[in-house]
Design a protein around this motif. Structure first.
Motif, PDB file in Angstrom:
ATOM      1  N   MET A  45     -34.512  59.468   8.616  1.00 38.72           N
ATOM      2  CA  MET A  45     -33.271  58.757   8.918  1.00 38.72           C
ATOM      3  C   MET A  45     -33.440  57.255   8.723  1.00 38.72           C
ATOM      4  N   ARG A  46     -34.592  56.724   9.160  1.00 41.61           N
ATOM      5  CA  ARG A  46     -34.822  55.288   8.985  1.00 41.61           C
ATOM      6  C   ARG A  46     -34.898  54.916   7.504  1.00 41.61           C
ATOM      7  N   TYR A  47     -35.536  55.755   6.724  1.00 43.75           N
ATOM      8  CA  TYR A  47     -35.623  55.518   5.281  1.00 43.75           C
ATOM      9  C   TYR A  47     -34.236  55.522   4.651  1.00 43.75           C
ATOM     10  N   LEU A  48     -33.396  56.475   5.069  1.00 44.23           N
ATOM     11  CA  LEU A  48     -32.058  56.608   4.502  1.00 44.23           C
ATOM     12  C   LEU A  48     -31.173  55.434   4.896  1.00 44.23           C
ATOM     13  N   SER A  49     -31.310  54.968   6.142  1.00 42.18           N
ATOM     14  CA  SER A  49     -30.440  53.901   6.633  1.00 42.18           C
ATOM     15  C   SER A  49     -30.770  52.544   6.038  1.00 42.18           C
ATOM     16  N   ASN A  50     -31.976  52.390   5.459  1.00 43.39           N
ATOM     17  CA  ASN A  50     -32.347  51.110   4.867  1.00 43.39           C
ATOM     18  C   ASN A  50     -31.647  50.840   3.546  1.00 43.39           C
ATOM     19  N   GLY A  51     -31.020  51.868   2.958  1.00 44.22           N
ATOM     20  CA  GLY A  51     -30.317  51.673   1.703  1.00 44.22           C
ATOM     21  C   GLY A  51     -31.266  51.651   0.522  1.00 44.22           C
ATOM     22  N   PRO A  52     -30.728  51.568  -0.716  1.00 40.59           N
ATOM     23  CA  PRO A  52     -31.567  51.613  -1.913  1.00 40.59           C
ATOM     24  C   PRO A  52     -32.379  50.346  -2.067  1.00 40.59           C
ATOM     25  N   SER A  53     -33.519  50.467  -2.747  1.00 45.60           N
ATOM     26  CA  SER A  53     -34.383  49.320  -2.991  1.00 45.60           C
ATOM     27  C   SER A  53     -33.824  48.485  -4.124  1.00 45.60           C
ATOM     28  N   ALA A  54     -34.404  47.305  -4.311  1.00 47.49           N
ATOM     29  CA  ALA A  54     -33.930  46.407  -5.362  1.00 47.49           C
ATOM     30  C   ALA A  54     -34.077  47.021  -6.735  1.00 47.49           C
ATOM     31  N   ALA A  55     -35.093  47.887  -6.893  1.00 43.80           N
ATOM     32  CA  ALA A  55     -35.297  48.513  -8.203  1.00 43.80           C
ATOM     33  C   ALA A  55     -34.119  49.360  -8.593  1.00 43.80           C
ATOM     34  N   ALA A  56     -33.566  50.124  -7.616  1.00 42.89           N
ATOM     35  CA  ALA A  56     -32.400  50.950  -7.931  1.00 42.89           C
ATOM     36  C   ALA A  56     -31.197  50.083  -8.190  1.00 42.89           C
ATOM     37  N   GLY A  57     -31.049  49.010  -7.410  1.00 46.14           N
ATOM     38  CA  GLY A  57     -29.902  48.136  -7.586  1.00 46.14           C
ATOM     39  C   GLY A  57     -29.886  47.479  -8.950  1.00 46.14           C
ATOM     40  N   SER A  58     -31.090  47.209  -9.504  1.00 40.14           N
ATOM     41  CA  SER A  58     -31.150  46.540 -10.792  1.00 40.14           C
ATOM     42  C   SER A  58     -30.649  47.418 -11.917  1.00 40.14           C
ATOM     43  N   LYS A  59     -30.618  48.732 -11.711  1.00 35.40           N
ATOM     44  CA  LYS A  59     -30.143  49.635 -12.736  1.00 35.40           C
ATOM     45  C   LYS A  59     -28.624  49.739 -12.739  1.00 35.40           C
ATOM     46  N   ARG A  60     -27.976  49.232 -11.704  1.00 38.27           N
ATOM     47  CA  ARG A  60     -26.540  49.364 -11.584  1.00 38.27           C
ATOM     48  C   ARG A  60     -25.845  48.522 -12.635  1.00 38.27           C
ATOM     49  N   ARG A  61     -24.917  49.092 -13.335  1.00 34.54           N
ATOM     50  CA  ARG A  61     -24.201  48.372 -14.364  1.00 34.54           C
ATOM     51  C   ARG A  61     -22.837  47.942 -13.866  1.00 34.54           C
ATOM     52  N   ARG A  62     -22.727  47.697 -12.610  1.00 33.07           N
ATOM     53  CA  ARG A  62     -21.477  47.293 -11.980  1.00 33.07           C
ATOM     54  C   ARG A  62     -21.052  45.918 -12.482  1.00 33.07           C
ATOM     55  N   ASP A  63     -19.764  45.706 -12.634  1.00 28.77           N
ATOM     56  CA  ASP A  63     -19.241  44.416 -13.060  1.00 28.77           C
ATOM     57  C   ASP A  63     -19.656  43.310 -12.099  1.00 28.77           C
ATOM     58  N   ASP A  64     -20.176  42.201 -12.656  1.00 26.74           N
ATOM     59  CA  ASP A  64     -20.605  41.083 -11.827  1.00 26.74           C
ATOM     60  C   ASP A  64     -19.436  40.224 -11.377  1.00 26.74           C
ATOM     61  N   TYR A  65     -18.240  40.507 -11.865  1.00 28.47           N
ATOM     62  CA  TYR A  65     -17.086  39.689 -11.524  1.00 28.47           C
ATOM     63  C   TYR A  65     -16.144  40.413 -10.571  1.00 28.47           C
ATOM     64  N   ASP A  66     -16.668  41.252  -9.737  1.00 30.18           N
ATOM     65  CA  ASP A  66     -15.873  42.020  -8.780  1.00 30.18           C
ATOM     66  C   ASP A  66     -15.095  41.072  -7.886  1.00 30.18           C
ATOM     67  N   ASP A  67     -13.758  41.199  -7.900  1.00 37.93           N
ATOM     68  CA  ASP A  67     -12.945  40.301  -7.089  1.00 37.93           C
ATOM     69  C   ASP A  67     -12.508  40.942  -5.786  1.00 37.93           C
ATOM     70  N   ASP A  68     -13.163  42.051  -5.389  1.00 40.70           N
ATOM     71  CA  ASP A  68     -12.884  42.624  -4.080  1.00 40.70           C
ATOM     72  C   ASP A  68     -13.361  41.680  -2.995  1.00 40.70           C
ATOM     73  N   SER A  69     -12.649  41.664  -1.872  1.00 36.18           N
ATOM     74  CA  SER A  69     -13.080  40.875  -0.726  1.00 36.18           C
ATOM     75  C   SER A  69     -13.825  41.770   0.233  1.00 36.18           C
ATOM     76  N   ASP A  70     -15.149  41.611   0.314  1.00 42.32           N
ATOM     77  CA  ASP A  70     -15.968  42.401   1.212  1.00 42.32           C
ATOM     78  C   ASP A  70     -16.414  41.580   2.415  1.00 42.32           C
ATOM     79  N   ASP A  71     -15.652  40.535   2.748  1.00 37.17           N
ATOM     80  CA  ASP A  71     -15.981  39.671   3.870  1.00 37.17           C
ATOM     81  C   ASP A  71     -15.914  40.470   5.165  1.00 37.17           C
ATOM     82  N   ASP A  72     -17.016  40.532   5.906  1.00 39.18           N
ATOM     83  CA  ASP A  72     -17.081  41.335   7.113  1.00 39.18           C
ATOM     84  C   ASP A  72     -16.195  40.807   8.232  1.00 39.18           C
TER      85      ASP A  72
END
Length: 303
Positions: A45-72
């Motif tokens: 559970m602790r491993y799962l809750s930490n989220g993906p590592s930077a290595a996985a994130g670097s593979k994401r081809r998500r648009d860098d210009y996302d204009d969604d507001s994710d302000d908490d």
């Protein structure tokens, strides 16, 4: 107890499992998959809750210009995972006092007289996947996804891969991408059974070269809802990583742009066709399949 617990952090269906046979098809061949075995469920559970590592994130081809507001600062607790009623649907008439207890398999062939949307689908044409039952095939020079009669690009659909049961709860995963914001944009949606995780249908759509990320997110949700309705789904849970779209559809955030208000109205109108409907926000690493489809819609448009 001596048993092992397998945590899938990035894969086709993240979660904790007790058998490697369940884990293998979820991570094998999945780009950037992350999984690990542990001696206790707490460690997993602790491993799962930490989220993906930077290595996985670097593979994401998500648009860098996302204009969604994710302000908490604007974050509110998410709605329950599933509601027993659809808040966007008018009250239904009283059901028959003796309903059938047997699940009903809906017919997947829909008469074209119901609406004109069936003309907007075509088969992906690859890998031997089954074509959509109400598909009208088309082709264009150079592989460019053709424009329909209304001047917009057609969705490319893979499926249905299995029959749809009217009483089963399904999950719709949606995502959009825009490279330039506005710029070349695409959207994707995945429909799967919530109880088994099995994919029923996939959709991607190229949106041209002048759409924003928010427009792509809304279009992904709208196209996914139409796909689910045409397949006969009556109980649906939608999820996406755009907090703006989810909060606006739920009525929690104001809509300041007219073109987004029009898209939101179309989404709400489409949800009225479902007996049960709910929408929730998820983190991006839990929305990988729809994200890949939205980027594929852009990358494959000119191939």
């Amino acid at each position: 107890m001596g048993g092992k617990y397998y945590a899938v952090r990035v894969g086709r269906r993240p979660g904790i499992y007790e058998d490697w046979g369940q884990v293998k098809p979820l991570v094998e061949g999945y780009p950037g998959a992350q999984h690990k075995s542990f001696k206790s469920r707490d460690e997993a559970m602790r491993y799962l809750s930490n989220g993906p590592s930077a290595a996985a994130g670097s593979k994401r081809r998500r648009d860098d210009y996302d204009d969604d507001s994710d302000d908490d600062r604007y974050h509110r607790p998410p709605p329950p995972a599933y509601r027993q009623s659809n808040p966007y649907r008018p009250p239904a008439p009283q059901p028959h006092p003796y309903p059938s207890r047997q699940p009903v398999i809906m017919s997947l062939t829909v008469p074209s007289s119901r609406d004109n949307y069936d003309g907007g689908y075509r088969s992906s044409g690859g890998g031997g996947s089954s074509s959509f039952p109400f598909h009208r095939s088309s082709s264009a020079p150079g592989g460019l996804e053709r424009r329909g009669s209304s001047g917009v690009y057609d969705p490319v659909v893979e499926g249905p891969l299995q029959p749809v049961r009217s009483n089963t709860l399904y999950q719709l995963e949606f995502d959009g991408a825009s490279r330039g914001n506005p710029g070349k944009a695409g959207c994707g949606a995945v429909l799967r059974r919530l109880d088994t995780g099995d994919v029923v249908c996939r959709l991607r759509k190229y949106m041209g070269s002048n759409s924003t990320n928010n427009e792509a997110e809304y279009t992904a949700l709208l196209e996914g809802l139409k796909m689910a309705r045409r397949l006969g789904v009556t109980r649906l849970q939608a999820q996406g990583d755009s907090k703006l779209v989810v909060q606006q559809v739920q009525g929690r955030w104001a809509i300041n742009k007219d073109h987004l208000r029009a898209l939101c109205d179309q989404v709400k109108q489409e949800t009225r066709h479902f007996q049960d409907f709910n929408i929730r926000h998820v983190l991006r690493h839990l929305n990988g399949d729809a994200d890949k489809l939205s980027n594929d819609a852009i990358d494959l448009a000119y191939r």
